[in-house]
Scaffold this motif. Structure first.
Motif, PDB file in Angstrom:
ATOM      1  N   LEU B  22       0.828  -1.213   0.000  1.00 21.59           N
ATOM      2  CA  LEU B  22       0.000   0.000   0.000  1.00 21.59           C
ATOM      3  C   LEU B  22       0.861   1.261   0.000  1.00 21.59           C
ATOM      4  N   LYS B  23       1.989   1.182   0.681  1.00 20.82           N
ATOM      5  CA  LYS B  23       2.892   2.326   0.751  1.00 20.82           C
ATOM      6  C   LYS B  23       3.308   2.748  -0.670  1.00 20.82           C
ATOM      7  N   GLU B  24       3.688   1.746  -1.440  1.00 20.18           N
ATOM      8  CA  GLU B  24       4.110   1.975  -2.821  1.00 20.18           C
ATOM      9  C   GLU B  24       2.929   2.439  -3.695  1.00 20.18           C
ATOM     10  N   ARG B  25       1.782   1.808  -3.495  1.00 21.64           N
ATOM     11  CA  ARG B  25       0.602   2.116  -4.301  1.00 21.64           C
ATOM     12  C   ARG B  25       0.062   3.503  -3.973  1.00 21.64           C
ATOM     13  N   GLN B  26       0.104   3.858  -2.699  1.00 20.17           N
ATOM     14  CA  GLN B  26      -0.374   5.191  -2.295  1.00 20.17           C
ATOM     15  C   GLN B  26       0.496   6.263  -2.967  1.00 20.17           C
ATOM     16  N   ALA B  27       1.817   6.022  -2.962  1.00 25.71           N
ATOM     17  CA  ALA B  27       2.737   6.986  -3.591  1.00 25.71           C
ATOM     18  C   ALA B  27       2.465   7.083  -5.085  1.00 25.71           C
ATOM     19  N   ASN B  28       2.165   5.940  -5.692  1.00 27.43           N
ATOM     20  CA  ASN B  28       1.862   5.906  -7.128  1.00 27.43           C
ATOM     21  C   ASN B  28       0.604   6.717  -7.446  1.00 27.43           C
ATOM     22  N   VAL B  29      -0.456   6.504  -6.664  1.00 29.18           N
ATOM     23  CA  VAL B  29      -1.713   7.233  -6.892  1.00 29.18           C
ATOM     24  C   VAL B  29      -1.489   8.735  -6.665  1.00 29.18           C
ATOM     25  N   ALA B  30      -0.783   9.065  -5.585  1.00 24.64           N
ATOM     26  CA  ALA B  30      -0.550  10.479  -5.261  1.00 24.64           C
ATOM     27  C   ALA B  30       0.257  11.167  -6.367  1.00 24.64           C
ATOM     28  N   GLN B  31       1.253  10.457  -6.878  1.00 19.97           N
ATOM     29  CA  GLN B  31       2.098  11.041  -7.926  1.00 19.97           C
ATOM     30  C   GLN B  31       1.274  11.319  -9.191  1.00 19.97           C
ATOM     31  N   HIS B  32       0.462  10.341  -9.606  1.00 20.45           N
ATOM     32  CA  HIS B  32      -0.339  10.527 -10.829  1.00 20.45           C
ATOM     33  C   HIS B  32      -1.439  11.566 -10.624  1.00 20.45           C
ATOM     34  N   ALA B  33      -1.981  11.614  -9.413  1.00 21.64           N
ATOM     35  CA  ALA B  33      -3.001  12.638  -9.120  1.00 21.64           C
ATOM     36  C   ALA B  33      -2.385  14.029  -9.233  1.00 21.64           C
ATOM     37  N   MET B  34      -1.184  14.161  -8.706  1.00 19.20           N
ATOM     38  CA  MET B  34      -0.489  15.443  -8.739  1.00 19.20           C
ATOM     39  C   MET B  34      -0.171  15.865 -10.183  1.00 19.20           C
ATOM     40  N   LEU B  35       0.298  14.900 -10.977  1.00 15.73           N
ATOM     41  CA  LEU B  35       0.623  15.200 -12.386  1.00 15.73           C
ATOM     42  C   LEU B  35      -0.635  15.601 -13.158  1.00 15.73           C
ATOM     43  N   ALA B  42      -5.024  17.843 -21.915  1.00 13.14           N
ATOM     44  CA  ALA B  42      -6.074  16.833 -21.675  1.00 13.14           C
ATOM     45  C   ALA B  42      -5.508  15.411 -21.769  1.00 13.14           C
ATOM     46  N   ALA B  43      -4.632  15.166 -22.742  1.00 14.12           N
ATOM     47  CA  ALA B  43      -4.081  13.809 -22.927  1.00 14.12           C
ATOM     48  C   ALA B  43      -3.233  13.395 -21.722  1.00 14.12           C
ATOM     49  N   THR B  44      -2.437  14.340 -21.202  1.00 14.94           N
ATOM     50  CA  THR B  44      -1.590  14.037 -20.031  1.00 14.94           C
ATOM     51  C   THR B  44      -2.471  13.754 -18.810  1.00 14.94           C
ATOM     52  N   LYS B  45      -3.519  14.571 -18.664  1.00 17.34           N
ATOM     53  CA  LYS B  45      -4.459  14.372 -17.550  1.00 17.34           C
ATOM     54  C   LYS B  45      -5.045  12.962 -17.621  1.00 17.34           C
ATOM     55  N   ARG B  46      -5.510  12.600 -18.814  1.00 18.38           N
ATOM     56  CA  ARG B  46      -6.162  11.295 -18.986  1.00 18.38           C
ATOM     57  C   ARG B  46      -5.197  10.141 -18.679  1.00 18.38           C
ATOM     58  N   SER B  47      -3.977  10.232 -19.214  1.00 20.22           N
ATOM     59  CA  SER B  47      -3.053   9.105 -19.018  1.00 20.22           C
ATOM     60  C   SER B  47      -2.689   8.957 -17.536  1.00 20.22           C
ATOM     61  N   ASN B  48      -2.570  10.075 -16.835  1.00 23.02           N
ATOM     62  CA  ASN B  48      -2.271   9.990 -15.405  1.00 23.02           C
ATOM     63  C   ASN B  48      -3.452   9.430 -14.608  1.00 23.02           C
ATOM     64  N   PHE B  49      -4.654   9.841 -14.998  1.00 23.57           N
ATOM     65  CA  PHE B  49      -5.836   9.294 -14.332  1.00 23.57           C
ATOM     66  C   PHE B  49      -5.951   7.786 -14.603  1.00 23.57           C
ATOM     67  N   ALA B  75     -11.382   3.799  -2.385  1.00 27.58           N
ATOM     68  CA  ALA B  75     -10.682   3.524  -3.646  1.00 27.58           C
ATOM     69  C   ALA B  75     -11.693   3.288  -4.766  1.00 27.58           C
ATOM     70  N   ARG B  76     -12.775   2.563  -4.451  1.00 26.09           N
ATOM     71  CA  ARG B  76     -13.806   2.281  -5.446  1.00 26.09           C
ATOM     72  C   ARG B  76     -14.474   3.577  -5.916  1.00 26.09           C
ATOM     73  N   GLU B  77     -14.772   4.470  -4.952  1.00 30.51           N
ATOM     74  CA  GLU B  77     -15.422   5.745  -5.326  1.00 30.51           C
ATOM     75  C   GLU B  77     -14.514   6.564  -6.238  1.00 30.51           C
ATOM     76  N   CYS B  78     -13.215   6.604  -5.905  1.00 28.96           N
ATOM     77  CA  CYS B  78     -12.251   7.316  -6.760  1.00 28.96           C
ATOM     78  C   CYS B  78     -12.231   6.699  -8.157  1.00 28.96           C
ATOM     79  N   GLU B  79     -12.199   5.369  -8.192  1.00 29.03           N
ATOM     80  CA  GLU B  79     -12.135   4.670  -9.485  1.00 29.03           C
ATOM     81  C   GLU B  79     -13.369   4.983 -10.328  1.00 29.03           C
ATOM     82  N   ASP B  80     -14.542   4.909  -9.704  1.00 27.68           N
ATOM     83  CA  ASP B  80     -15.788   5.176 -10.446  1.00 27.68           C
ATOM     84  C   ASP B  80     -15.792   6.594 -11.022  1.00 27.68           C
ATOM     85  N   LEU B  81     -15.329   7.567 -10.214  1.00 24.34           N
ATOM     86  CA  LEU B  81     -15.302   8.953 -10.697  1.00 24.34           C
ATOM     87  C   LEU B  81     -14.321   9.097 -11.866  1.00 24.34           C
ATOM     88  N   ILE B  82     -13.182   8.434 -11.751  1.00 24.08           N
ATOM     89  CA  ILE B  82     -12.187   8.520 -12.835  1.00 24.08           C
ATOM     90  C   ILE B  82     -12.735   7.868 -14.109  1.00 24.08           C
TER      91      ILE B  82
END
Lengths: 329, 119
Positions: B22-35, B42-49, B75-82
């Motif tokens: 989870l430590k690694e995955r949380q960092a991954n999600v946070a990094q892509h959210a930040m990017l 729009a394309a960069t936003k989409r690929s990061n999401f 996590a499910r709510e975030c996924e559904d919104l994305i």
């Protein structure tokens, strides 16, 4: 059972290994991708798998594509495929069953649920093995009298396995699909059925293998007639095909029945002695599935089944009446 | 060893591994959210999401089975919104974007709490 589980998440594979170990009656092999799974399938050719557990969302090759590839292999046409996935949207459920999935479990899952599903699959394999034995017994040249043995012949009510017909799933898979549908929106979904007329006569006159081929041919004609619509269909036994459709399409059953029968008349069907078969279907009423719970949905399926059965019986009665009514010049 | 204790000890081991990952995955999600947040493209936003969604999907699929139902639900709510965002037009409205980032923020915070206080 020897089970192959495929998921790109190592935690899921660990959970499955643990659950199967605790249940204690199955053997689990794991793969982290579709490609890895196919390599294992080819490598295990001599000791094939009895059941597959696939995740849907995986990079490169998803579970839907993997199921299609597995179903394309002769030895796995019948093997149960359980979709184990966090995707609960209807489009994923439809895609899973259309590609050949037998059942669908939504993540996160509990050990009790998974064990129960595996038990159902184990029972399905046992039942199917008995049916396959019946067909082989009927086809075997060293058992020429097998078809007349009521214990080994395919019974009229048996839901026969049918292969290579688009959007046709086995009856247990259809029941599982309906259960999944009932958990979500059924807006725009409907069910209807076709009944092969004089099915008892066809069944009584044919060997198990001939009857099985006849049912497969009718299934193909019905599937082709529905090809321009989104649907799933299944053979429920007794000459009856159940169809479930969606997207708000409400079929005109009279026109649809005519289209199926026209196509059947153009498809020349013969029995093993070269005798041409006159096969036609009757269509039942369309039953809407909107706002129904699981039990009500299963009742709707039964209603569609009975409606087609009744339409077939009514057709036979009308044919008899036609000959009984005195004709006047 | 009884079936229940066998099940519990096995689950404890998998839970520990989940938290480690989870430590690694949380960092991954946070990094892509930040990017995605920082990009106007729009394309960069989409690929990061998309990258964030893949990771959230895995967490949503297992957290509940391991006793982390609340994290799995977030996590499910975030996924559904994305997914709603990715299925929509190229330029989504700001209300949806704000909702995604608010939920991602909640996910990162909940993950941090679990990583810091695993018991």
């Amino acid at each position: 059972m020897k089970i192959l589980a495929v998921d790109d998440d190592p935690i899921i594979l660990e959970l499955l290994s643990h659950f199967v170990e605790v249940a204690g009656c199955h053997q689990l092999v794991t793969a982290t991708s579709g490609r890895h799974a196919l390599d294992l399938v080819y490598a295990n050719e001599g000791a094939a798998f009895d059941c597959f557990l696939f995740d849907i969302q995986m990079p490169e090759m998803d579970g839907i594509e993997l199921t299609q590839k597995i179903r394309g292999m002769k030895q796995f046409k019948d093997t149960p495929v359980l979709m184990l996935t966090a995707m609960s949207e209807k489009r994923y459920i439809d895609a899973a069953f259309s590609s050949g999935a037998t059942d669908y479990v939504t993540k996160p899952f509990e050990i009790t649920e998974l064990t129960a599903r595996l038990q159902l699959i184990d029972d399905l394999i046992t039942t199917r093995r008995i049916k396959t034995d019946k067909i082989f017994a009927a086809q075997s040249p060293i058992a020429p009298y097998a078809s007349s043995d009521s214990r080994s012949a395919i019974q009229l009510h048996d839901p026969i396995s049918i292969y290579d017909v688009d959007n046709l799933v086995e009856y247990p898979a259809m029941e599982n699909y309906i259960r999944q549908l009932a958990r979500g929106s059924l807006f725009g979904s409907a069910t209807f059925a076709f009944a092969v007329r004089k099915i008892e006569e066809h069944h009584a006159a044919m060997s198990s293998a001939e009857f099985s081929f006849l049912i497969s041919d009718v299934a193909e004609v019905i599937s082709d007639s529905l090809a321009s619509h989104q649907f799933l269909m299944s053979y429920a036994g007794s000459g009856i095909f159940i169809c479930v459709t969606e997207s708000g399409w409400r079929p005109d059953m009279g026109a649809l029945m005519d289209a199926v029968n026209l196509s059947l008349s153009r498809t020349e069907l013969y029995d093993n002695s070269g005798q041409q078969l006159f096969v036609r279907v009757s269509a039942g009423e369309v039953v809407r599935l909107i706002w129904k719970c699981e039990n009500s949905v299963m009742e709707a399926i039964s209603a569609a089944y009975l409606s087609a059965d009744e339409a077939s019986a009514a057709h036979e009665r009308s044919m008899n009446d036609l000959w009984l009514v005195p004709q006047r010049a | 060893m009884s079936m229940v204790s066998q099940e519990l000890s096995g689950l404890d081991r998998i839970r520990t591994r989940f938290l480690h990952l989870l430590k690694e995955r949380q960092a991954n999600v946070a990094q892509h959210a930040m990017l995605a947040w920082e990009s106007d493209d729009a394309a960069t936003k989409r690929s990061n999401f998309q990258e964030a969604q893949m990771t959230l999907h895995q967490i949503a699929g297992t957290a509940g089975s391991l006793g982390f139902g609340d994290l799995g639900q977030t996590a499910r709510e975030c996924e559904d919104l994305i997914i709603t965002y990715l299925d929509g037009p190229a330029f989504a409205d700001n209300v949806l974007l704000n909702e995604i980032f608010t939920n991602l923020d909640a996910f990162v915070s909940k993950s941090q709490n679990l990583i810091s206080h695993p018991s």
